[in-house]
Write a protein that holds these residues in place. Structure first.
Motif, short mmCIF file in Angstrom:
data_model
loop_
_atom_site.label_atom_id
_atom_site.label_comp_id
_atom_site.label_asym_id
_atom_site.label_seq_id
_atom_site.Cartn_x
_atom_site.Cartn_y
_atom_site.Cartn_z
N LEU A 192 1.01 -1.51 0.24
CA LEU A 192 -0.08 -0.27 -0.42
C LEU A 192 1.12 1.16 0.10
O LEU A 192 1.98 1.24 0.79
CB LEU A 192 -0.66 -0.02 1.16
N ILE A 193 1.17 1.91 -0.95
CA ILE A 193 1.97 3.05 -1.12
C ILE A 193 2.25 4.37 -0.57
O ILE A 193 3.19 4.15 1.21
CB ILE A 193 2.25 3.36 -2.95
N PRO A 194 1.12 4.99 0.10
CA PRO A 194 1.02 5.85 0.96
C PRO A 194 1.43 4.59 2.35
O PRO A 194 2.57 5.83 3.00
CB PRO A 194 -0.23 6.30 0.53
N GLU A 195 1.06 4.28 3.07
CA GLU A 195 1.18 3.59 3.77
C GLU A 195 2.90 3.28 4.12
O GLU A 195 4.03 3.10 5.39
CB GLU A 195 0.66 2.19 5.03
N LEU A 196 3.35 2.39 2.80
CA LEU A 196 4.62 1.66 2.48
C LEU A 196 5.52 3.25 2.97
O LEU A 196 6.39 3.02 4.52
CB LEU A 196 4.64 1.37 1.36
N GLN A 197 5.05 4.13 2.47
CA GLN A 197 5.98 5.39 2.20
C GLN A 197 6.25 5.94 3.77
O GLN A 197 7.22 5.59 4.46
CB GLN A 197 5.63 7.02 1.82
N LEU A 198 4.95 5.48 4.82
CA LEU A 198 4.75 6.01 5.94
C LEU A 198 6.10 5.09 6.71
O LEU A 198 6.76 5.41 7.56
CB LEU A 198 3.47 6.01 6.74
N ALA A 199 5.21 4.16 6.39
CA ALA A 199 6.46 2.84 7.47
C ALA A 199 8.04 3.03 6.92
O ALA A 199 8.77 2.89 7.95
CB ALA A 199 6.30 1.08 6.72
N ILE A 200 8.25 3.37 6.27
CA ILE A 200 9.42 3.53 5.54
C ILE A 200 10.35 4.79 6.66
O ILE A 200 11.75 4.57 7.20
CB ILE A 200 10.10 3.58 3.97
N GLU A 201 9.01 6.28 6.94
CA GLU A 201 9.74 7.24 7.43
C GLU A 201 9.54 7.04 8.99
O GLU A 201 10.61 6.88 10.03
CB GLU A 201 8.88 7.73 6.97
N PRO A 224 -6.27 -8.60 -5.91
CA PRO A 224 -6.85 -7.11 -6.30
C PRO A 224 -6.26 -6.08 -6.18
O PRO A 224 -6.28 -5.25 -6.86
CB PRO A 224 -8.48 -7.36 -5.96
N VAL A 225 -5.22 -5.87 -5.14
CA VAL A 225 -4.40 -4.76 -5.04
C VAL A 225 -3.86 -3.76 -6.00
O VAL A 225 -3.51 -2.87 -6.24
CB VAL A 225 -3.94 -4.97 -3.65
N GLU A 226 -3.16 -4.66 -7.14
CA GLU A 226 -2.57 -4.25 -7.94
C GLU A 226 -3.40 -4.00 -8.86
O GLU A 226 -2.54 -2.77 -9.38
CB GLU A 226 -2.69 -5.49 -9.47
N ASN A 227 -4.67 -3.06 -9.41
CA ASN A 227 -5.70 -2.40 -9.53
C ASN A 227 -5.15 -1.07 -8.72
O ASN A 227 -5.61 0.00 -9.47
CB ASN A 227 -6.76 -2.27 -9.42
N ILE A 228 -4.85 -1.13 -7.75
CA ILE A 228 -4.77 0.11 -7.20
C ILE A 228 -3.17 0.91 -7.08
O ILE A 228 -3.00 2.10 -7.45
CB ILE A 228 -5.45 0.31 -5.64
N TYR A 229 -2.61 -0.29 -6.50
CA TYR A 229 -1.17 0.02 -6.44
C TYR A 229 -0.13 -0.69 -7.33
O TYR A 229 0.12 -2.28 -6.19
CB TYR A 229 -0.81 -0.22 -4.77
N ILE A 231 2.49 -3.58 -8.82
CA ILE A 231 3.71 -3.59 -8.34
C ILE A 231 5.06 -2.69 -8.94
O ILE A 231 6.02 -2.81 -8.25
CB ILE A 231 3.99 -4.46 -8.73
N HIS A 232 4.59 -2.41 -9.83
CA HIS A 232 5.97 -1.48 -11.05
C HIS A 232 6.15 -0.07 -10.00
O HIS A 232 6.88 0.64 -10.07
CB HIS A 232 5.60 -1.22 -12.57
N GLU A 233 4.94 0.67 -9.73
CA GLU A 233 5.01 1.63 -8.70
C GLU A 233 5.15 1.02 -7.18
O GLU A 233 6.22 2.27 -6.74
CB GLU A 233 3.42 1.95 -8.62
N VAL A 234 4.82 0.59 -6.75
CA VAL A 234 6.14 -0.10 -5.62
C VAL A 234 7.23 -0.10 -5.98
O VAL A 234 8.04 0.92 -4.55
CB VAL A 234 4.86 -1.67 -4.90
N ILE A 235 7.95 -0.91 -6.71
CA ILE A 235 9.43 -1.02 -6.50
C ILE A 235 9.64 0.44 -6.81
O ILE A 235 10.60 0.70 -6.52
CB ILE A 235 9.54 -2.05 -7.79
N SER A 236 9.24 0.93 -8.24
CA SER A 236 9.60 2.33 -8.61
C SER A 236 9.92 3.43 -6.99
O SER A 236 10.67 4.05 -6.91
CB SER A 236 8.86 3.44 -9.50
N MET A 237 8.74 3.33 -6.00
CA MET A 237 9.26 4.03 -4.58
C MET A 237 10.26 3.63 -3.68
O MET A 237 10.93 4.04 -3.70
CB MET A 237 7.81 4.29 -4.24
#
Ligand code: SF4
Length: 336
Positions: A192-201, A224-229, A231-237
């Motif tokens: 989950l990209i926004p929360e993943l960013q928070l977790a990293i921080e 189904p999460v692939e529709n929202i986030y 994996i290519h965007e997750v990895i770029s982040m």
């Protein structure tokens, strides 16, 4: 005051407030925190440096009990699974997994899960609710087993319950809490990209990303999460972040027979993860009743590993523990 008020799950500022509100501004709250978490099970009356009146106040007004498993099962491999029930009747599970030099507790962060991954029993049984800090810590203390690693890989998506998972990790890692190093805690997430960013921080623990396919449409068909986030965007982040050996980034790849175990999958996964300071865990699919997926044979698994290795990736073939008691990856349903 209600004796049922429970101190487990409270952090240092909250404990400090309780002591101050009771008129004891000058006592050290970390002694109370230490007794609750580092010396879990000791009575509050054992805090010898607290005045007798305070010890009596704490004993009379607060509980330190945790939820106990209503059912315990032991696997032939030594894994123990505990089924817990909260006061709303929601069921969730935790597993204690012993290995050489490593005793891991796999905890749930939610009762059920809303992400509906097709290969996962938890996801197929729907979402019942988030677990609070008390319920998360109850799994760790209630199993009554020694541990030196915690993984948030049980029921639920930990980053979908970020605040409670964060507070639990704060208590597990704080000097006044359990004092477990962050590098011994791993959060597994679908990304989950926004929360993943928070977790990293905000969290310094290890992260394990559920990859399972490098191809968008195929990953979408099982996650189904692939529709929202995607994996290519997750990895770029993730590529824009810095990970060190002290804080490990890993990718979980569940190998499913004739679905995502081909040479082209391994080649594409290698391309996707190229130049990342990360590790790949290959997990062999554990069959669940509602799906027709199967597990690949040993030579297919080995070939997949070799192709990833040849592309410079570090790879471990991870053995799932507790298959015979439905405690292995993707098998927890929280049912009696
Ligand atoms: S794999 Fe994780 S995120 Fe997906 S359904 Fe299961 S518990 Fe939820």
């Amino acid at each position: 005051m209600d004796k049922s008020a429970n101190l487990i799950g409270k952090n240092l500022p909250q404990l400090s407030d309780i002591l101050s509100n009771a008129g004891y501004q000058n006592v050290n709250p970390s002694l109370l925190a230490h007794t609750l978490y580092k010396k879990f099970g000791r009575p509050l009356s054992s805090i010898a440096t607290y005045p007798k009146s305070l010890r009596q106040f704490l004993e009379e007004n607060f509980s330190t009990d945790v939820l106990q498993p209503i059912l315990k099962l032991q696997s032939t491999d030594g894994t123990i699974k505990g089924l817990f029930e909260n006061e709303d009747g929601k069921l969730f599970e935790a597993a204690w997994i012993p290995a050489v030099k490593r005793m891991t507790i796999c905890v749930s962060s939610q009762a059920g899960c809303r992400f509906g991954c097709k290969f996962c029993s938890t996801g197929q049984n729907g979402f019942k609710g988030n677990l609070n800090v008390y319920e998360i810590l109850s799994q760790i203390f209630g199993l009554q087993k020694p541990f030196n690693h915690i993984v948030f890989m049980g029921m639920g998506e930990p980053l979908d319950n970020f605040a409670n998972v964060k507070k639990s990790i704060d208590i597990l890692t704080a000097w006044w809490g359990v004092s477990l190093a962050h590098r011994y805690i791993t959060i597994s997430t679908v990304g989950l990209i926004p929360e993943l960013q928070l977790a990293i921080e905000q969290l310094r623990c290890n992260l394990a990303i559920s990859l399972h396919s490098p191809f968008h449409n195929e990953r979408k068909s099982i996650m189904p999460v692939e529709n929202i986030y995607p994996i290519h965007e997750v990895i770029s982040m993730l590529k824009a972040q810095k990970f060190t050996p002290k804080r490990r980034l890993s990718f979980e790849y569940l190998l499913i027979k004739d679905f995502n175990d081909s040479k082209s999958h391994a080649m594409e996964t290698g391309k996707l993860l190229k130049d990342m300071e990360s590790h790949v865990n290959l997990i062999v699919y554990n069959p669940i009743p509602s799906q027709n997926f199967g597990a690949p044979d040993t030579s297919t698994i080995e070939n997949f590993r070799k192709i990833l290795n040849l592309q410079g990736l570090r790879v471990t073939i991870r053995k799932s523990s507790g298959y015979d008691i439905s405690a292995a990856c993707g098998m927890m349903t929280g049912s009696r």
